[in-house]
Design a protein around this motif. Structure first.
Motif, PDB file in Angstrom:
ATOM      1  N   LEU A   1     -18.633  35.457  -1.710  1.00 30.12           N
ATOM      2  CA  LEU A   1     -17.860  35.882  -0.364  1.00 30.12           C
ATOM      3  C   LEU A   1     -18.896  35.773   0.760  1.00 30.12           C
ATOM      4  N   SER A   2     -20.012  35.507   0.611  1.00 28.09           N
ATOM      5  CA  SER A   2     -21.161  35.267   1.835  1.00 28.09           C
ATOM      6  C   SER A   2     -22.332  34.912   1.153  1.00 28.09           C
ATOM      7  N   GLU A   3     -22.404  33.435   1.201  1.00 31.77           N
ATOM      8  CA  GLU A   3     -23.569  32.333   0.770  1.00 31.77           C
ATOM      9  C   GLU A   3     -24.820  32.984   1.374  1.00 31.77           C
TER      10      GLU A   3
ATOM     11  N   ALA B   1      -6.920  35.888  -4.829  1.00 30.87           N
ATOM     12  CA  ALA B   1      -6.159  35.244  -5.766  1.00 30.87           C
ATOM     13  C   ALA B   1      -7.210  33.934  -6.267  1.00 30.87           C
ATOM     14  N   HIS B   2      -7.583  33.145  -5.343  1.00 31.02           N
ATOM     15  CA  HIS B   2      -8.313  31.908  -5.660  1.00 31.02           C
ATOM     16  C   HIS B   2      -9.889  31.933  -5.632  1.00 31.02           C
ATOM     17  N   HIS B   3     -10.506  32.950  -5.227  1.00 32.17           N
ATOM     18  CA  HIS B   3     -11.932  32.979  -5.168  1.00 32.17           C
ATOM     19  C   HIS B   3     -12.295  34.404  -6.058  1.00 32.17           C
TER      20      HIS B   3
ATOM     21  N   SER C   1     -12.439  42.704   3.319  1.00 28.00           N
ATOM     22  CA  SER C   1     -11.097  43.218   3.240  1.00 28.00           C
ATOM     23  C   SER C   1     -10.618  42.902   1.669  1.00 28.00           C
ATOM     24  N   ALA C   2     -10.856  41.560   1.317  1.00 30.40           N
ATOM     25  CA  ALA C   2     -10.406  41.159   0.286  1.00 30.40           C
ATOM     26  C   ALA C   2     -11.271  41.921  -0.955  1.00 30.40           C
TER      27      ALA C   2
END
Length: 366
Positions: free
Chosen positions: A85-87, A59-61, A97-98
């Motif tokens: 999600l992974s810098e 929802a937020h990212h 999962s998201a």
């Protein structure tokens, strides 16, 4: 076609272990729906773990980052989400999962827009998948294991999987496997799954105890499915090994291949980053002449990759996940004589049961 809206909700489903009717702890699912400006809606799902965290990431990212994009541009979408999600590179845990939840919704959406099933989008090798049943829960006594196996065989199933890794130890595990094999005979396929519960020493003890019982595969035999230990163990038994249901992204499979550690690829699109990642895993499996299967309660989501690719073999029917799908969907596909047909509808081919989802709702994000 542009993404106009993304909705995510958390649901809790009630399940029971058949025969003993023992309740299973609430089975949580995160449902993501993506709507486009031309009225198409696709949905995907993530499962079970840290559900509020997964839903919050979506929802937020993720949602703000891909709003307005064309859902068919999967590589562009994944490229945009990677640094979010992974810098530092590799995604893990609830971030994957998201991403899975969103990616599956995109595939459903693309299928509906094009009028094709996801299996067809992946290559369309078959319009069905043969299936095995995960049924042999540790809560069952030996007699109950045998009784449930006989019930499933009576329904036309010929491929079964039972769990090992009980608190009673590997000698008891081996006894249970032996009793089931003797009861069902040699013509029924039997696999075992330790759910990453055994250390290397106990797995090494268990394999020779059960390898004469015609075991189709040993799934996730070791804690963390350690590639080095798994490769070492595989050389000491004739039982084929499988892995990939929980952390089966392509780099993990590459590590297992490099250690000659597994025989069967078992990605699950609810955990590994979605169908886009499973497609990469499937191509790696083809390059190494490995079969592609399914585990981890993948249900309708994994049914399509098993059917879509020519190295696809067996889809899983998990008695717990099957109950979730019966509550979540209107008329979900059912196995007939050990085979599940791809639904005759575009995308993943299933329809959400909106009334039941109101009853199971835990939290909704707009």
């Amino acid at each position: 076609m542009k993404i106009k809206d993304i909705r995510v909700s958390i649901h809790a489903f009630k399940n029971f272990i058949p025969i003993i009717n023992k309740p299973i702890e609430d089975d949580y699912r995160i449902i993501c729906e993506i709507e486009t400006d031309d009225g198409h809606v696709g949905f995907g799902m993530a499962s079970r773990f840290l559900w509020h965290g997964v839903a919050g990431i979506v929802a937020h990212h993720i949602a703000p980052a891909i709003m307005g994009m064309d859902p068919r541009d999967l590589e562009l979408i994944h490229a945009r989400l990677q640094p979010i999600l992974s810098e530092r590179g590799q995604m893990t845990g609830i971030n994957l999962s998201a991403l899975s939840c969103v990616d599956l919704a995109l595939w459903d959406l693309i299928g509906k827009q094009s009028g094709r099933t996801v299996a067809q989008l992946l290559g369309g090798h078959k319009d069905y998948a043969d299936a095995y049943v995960t049924y042999g829960f540790l809560a069952y006594s030996t007699d109950e294991l045998i009784e449930m196996a006989r019930r499933l065989i009576g329904k036309g199933h010929t491929r079964l999987k039972m769990l090992v890794g009980s608190k009673a130890g590997v000698v008891e595990d081996a006894r249970r496997v032996r009793m089931v094999r003797e009861a069902i005979g040699e013509d029924i396929m039997l696999a075992v799954d330790a759910n990453e519960s055994l250390n290397a020493e106990n797995a090494m003890r268990l394999c020779p105890m059960i390898q004469d019982y015609n075991i189709a595969w040993f799934e996730d035999p070791l804690r963390r499915v350690d590639a080095r230990d798994l490769g070492m163990l595989r050389k000491r038994t004739t039982i084929p090994f499988s892995a990939g249901q929980m952390d089966g992204h392509v780099l993990r499979f590459r590590e297992w291949v490099e250690h000659d550690a597994i025989d069967i690829f078992m990605p699950n699109s609810m955990y590994n980053g979605g169908m886009t990642e499973t497609r990469r895993v499937a191509h790696l499996a083809q390059a190494y002449n490995k079969p592609l299967s399914d585990a981890g309660g993948g249900g309708i989501w994994c049914l399509h990759h098993v059917a879509g690719f020519r190295n696809g073999t067996l889809a899983e029917i998990h008695l717990g996940s099957e109950q979730v799908e019966e509550q979540m969907f209107i008329n979900p596909p059912k196995a007939e004589n050990g085979r599940v047909a791809i639904p005759n509808a575009p995308g993943f081919g299933v329809t959400l049961h909106r009334e039941r989802l109101k009853e199971t709702l835990v939290q909704k994000y707009l």
